[in-house]
Design an enzyme around this catalytic site. Structure first.
Site, short mmCIF file in Angstrom:
data_model
loop_
_atom_site.label_atom_id
_atom_site.label_comp_id
_atom_site.label_asym_id
_atom_site.label_seq_id
_atom_site.Cartn_x
_atom_site.Cartn_y
_atom_site.Cartn_z
N GLU A 3 4.84 -0.31 4.05
CA GLU A 3 5.20 -0.96 2.78
C GLU A 3 6.68 -1.34 2.76
O GLU A 3 7.09 -2.25 2.05
CB GLU A 3 4.86 -0.09 1.58
CG GLU A 3 5.73 1.14 1.42
CD GLU A 3 5.36 1.99 0.20
OE1 GLU A 3 5.40 1.46 -0.92
OE2 GLU A 3 5.02 3.17 0.39
N THR A 40 0.88 -1.16 0.00
CA THR A 40 0.00 0.00 0.00
C THR A 40 0.92 1.21 0.00
O THR A 40 1.79 1.33 0.87
CB THR A 40 -0.85 0.03 1.29
OG1 THR A 40 -1.51 -1.23 1.42
CG2 THR A 40 -1.86 1.15 1.25
N HIS A 41 0.74 2.07 -0.95
CA HIS A 41 1.70 3.16 -1.17
C HIS A 41 0.99 4.50 -1.10
O HIS A 41 -0.14 4.62 -1.59
CB HIS A 41 2.33 2.96 -2.54
CG HIS A 41 3.39 3.96 -2.87
ND1 HIS A 41 4.61 3.97 -2.25
CD2 HIS A 41 3.38 5.00 -3.76
CE1 HIS A 41 5.33 4.97 -2.75
NE2 HIS A 41 4.61 5.62 -3.65
N PRO A 42 1.55 5.53 -0.57
CA PRO A 42 2.82 5.57 0.15
C PRO A 42 2.59 5.42 1.65
O PRO A 42 1.84 6.18 2.26
CB PRO A 42 3.34 6.97 -0.17
CG PRO A 42 2.13 7.78 -0.56
CD PRO A 42 0.99 6.87 -0.82
#
Ligand code: FAD
Ligand code: NDP
Length: 457
Positions: free
Chosen positions: A437, A431-433
């Site tokens: 992660e 899952t960004h940002p």
């Protein structure tokens, strides 16, 4: 059930509960709910949040906010929240038709408890099963003159009416470092006195990152020192004399407050017991007497383990389940200025159990995106995953310092329960940002000696 804290309340919701708060040496007392609600996790996390908000305010100015300086009434706000929780627990007990007696219990025989209230009124209660969940209380170093008379503990710090001002915190584990963290975070001159090492039992590389960050953010550390005596000066200041354990030289300084955070003792004496040793089913050597939570020898001193153990015990006692509490791989977080969360083994413990050659450690130094604009130093933001070297590389320990460490480790601890491997981490889409992660991006091993600094997006 004797004790209405985390474990006792969870267990009693399925009977009768006795809960009685003996005031601290300083006379501090509180309501129903036990350590967690009144003098533990809840006020601690709220004061930690107050300190984090101070940092956020500084960040906010860098993001363009114009915020005037102002004073807050933090302690009152936190105390009001705790009182609302005391009330909530009473209502819940009423709703569940649990008899709540504000009385102190002690054991008469295997089926009888003597209960005494604050006015000395006494009654005897008999029961088929008795559960002790009376928790623990902070210890004072009784060999240090003036310690009890002039010092406070975590039982007092959340209920003070006035700022403790310049504070010496003695001890170096969870309670000491967390209290020092929020006291400094709200602007107080704070010193931590460490006898040997910080965060004993935790991964020592991670412990180092936590304390280096604290030092870099203005918290003073007196390493390898131990207090000798505390005196009150005519000015009202406390004069502390301590010994440097390396040189055996004595030193002195004055403080407004001395907070002892030198460990906790189980509340066994008031129950006419010495030590409570329990089996996997929380049973003592007397088959109908059980103990859960901090009072039981060798159990983790954490709220969620007390709650879960209490709930499962109640279900077993009424014949609704046979499930035992699993104390393995419990995630925990130290809410220091830079939070540290972990689950599983430290690197040292993994090496001890499996041998250095059988272990692969993946690691990364990362920069939380939110630190960039705020120009915050991220030198101590670090992730380490300790795996078995063979096969799919089962994860033995996962360690994270950085923002919201508790949230991150809670999530990954679920993976732990499901047999997390390095392969699983690598196969997980991130899952960004986010900071979390970085855990699924890990690819540098410690063994390789390569630079583990994560470069930008
Ligand atoms: P307690 O919650 O201590 O409850 C015991 C109750 O029994 C108390 O109300 C007590 O007054 C009562 N009692 C004692 N003797 C008698 C008697 N004879 N008769 C009747 N009643 C009696 N854990 C976490 O998981 N996360 C955290 O962030 C965290 N932070 C903490 C911060 C601090 C400062 C401290 C001190 C602890 C923290 N803990 C944390 C630990 C957590 O609070 C405890 O592990 C948990 O509360 C233990 O629950 P318990 O039910 O065993 O005992
Ligand atoms: P601990 O027993 O974990 O640590 C006691 C600390 O005091 C150690 O650093 C110890 O040093 C030091 N100490 C002991 N005696 C002396 C002395 N005479 N002089 C100087 N230092 C001394 O206790 P805590 O009270 O910190 O925590 C109790 C439990 O509460 C924890 O184990 C934890 O489970 C729970 N807790 C959980 C939290 C969370 O989940 N975030 C937060 C707070 C508490 P040494 O190592 O040298 O013996």
């Amino acid at each position: 059930v004797v004790g209405g804290g985390s474990g006792g309340l969870a267990c009693s919701k399925e009977v009768a509960v006795l809960d009685f708060v003996e005031p601290s040496l300083k006379g501090t007392k509180w309501g129903l709910g036990g350590t967690c609600v009144n003098v533990g996790c809840v006020p601690k996390k709220l004061m930690h949040q107050a300190a984090l908000l101070g940092t956020a305010l500084r960040d906010a100015r860098k993001y363009g906010w114009q915020i005037p300086e102002s004073q807050t009434a933090m302690a009152k706000a936190v105390q009001n929240h705790m009182k609302s929780l005391n009330w909530g627990h009473r209502v819940q007990l009423q709703d569940k038709k649990v008899k709540y007696l504000n009385m102190k219990g002690s054991l008469v025989d295997e089926h009888t408890v003597r209960a005494v209230d604050a006015k000395g009124k006494e009654m005897k209660m008999s029961a088929r099963n008795i559960v002790f969940a009376a928790g623990g209380r902070p210890k004072y170093p009784t060999h240090v003159p003036g310690a009890e008379e002039f010092g406070i503990t975590s039982d007092d710090v959340f209920w003070l009416n006035e700022s403790p001002k310049k504070t010496l915190v003695v001890g170096a584990s969870y309670v000491a470092l967390e209290c020092a963290g929020f006291l400094a975070g709200i602007g107080l001159d704070t010193t931590v006195m460490v006898r040997r090492i910080a965060l004993r039992g935790f991964d020592q590389q991670m412990s180092g990152l936590v304390t280096v960050y604290m030092e870099a953010h203005g918290i003073k550390f007196s390493w390898k020192c131990t207090p000798k005596r505390v005196k009150k000066l005519p000015s009202g200041l406390l004069q502390v004399t301590w010994m440097d354990l390396n040189t055996t030289e004595e030193h002195q300084d004055t403080f407004n407050s001395v907070l002892w955070a030198v460990g906790r003792a189980p509340e066994t004496k008031t129950l006419n017991l010495e030590k409570i040793i329990v089996a996997a089913d929380e049973a003592t050597s007397v088959p109908n007497i059980f103990a859960i939570g901090d009072i039981a020898e060798g159990r983790p001193e954490l709220t969620p383990t007390a709650i879960k153990a209490g709930r499962l015990l109640a279900r077993r006692l009424v014949g609704r389940s046979t499930e035992l509490m699993n104390y393995e791989n419990v995630a925990t977080t130290v809410f220091t200025p830079l939070e540290y969360g972990c689950v599983g083994l430290s690197e040292e413990e993994a090496e001890r159990r499996h041998g250095k050659d059988q272990i692969e450690v993946y690691h990364a130094f990362y920069k939380p995106l939110e630190f960039t604009v705020a120009e915050r130093d991220a030198t101590q933001c670090y992730i380490k995953v300790v795996c078995l070297q063979e096969g799919e590389q089962r994860v033995l320990g996962l360690h994270f310092t950085g923002p919201n460490a508790g949230e991150v480790t809670q999530g990954f601890s679920l993976g732990f329960q499901c047999g997390l491997t390095y392969e699983h981490l690598r196969n997980t889409v991130r899952t960004h940002p986010t900071c979390a992660e970085e855990l699924v991006k890990l690819n540098i091993t410690k063994r390789s000696g390569l630079d583990a600094t994560v470069t930008g997006c």
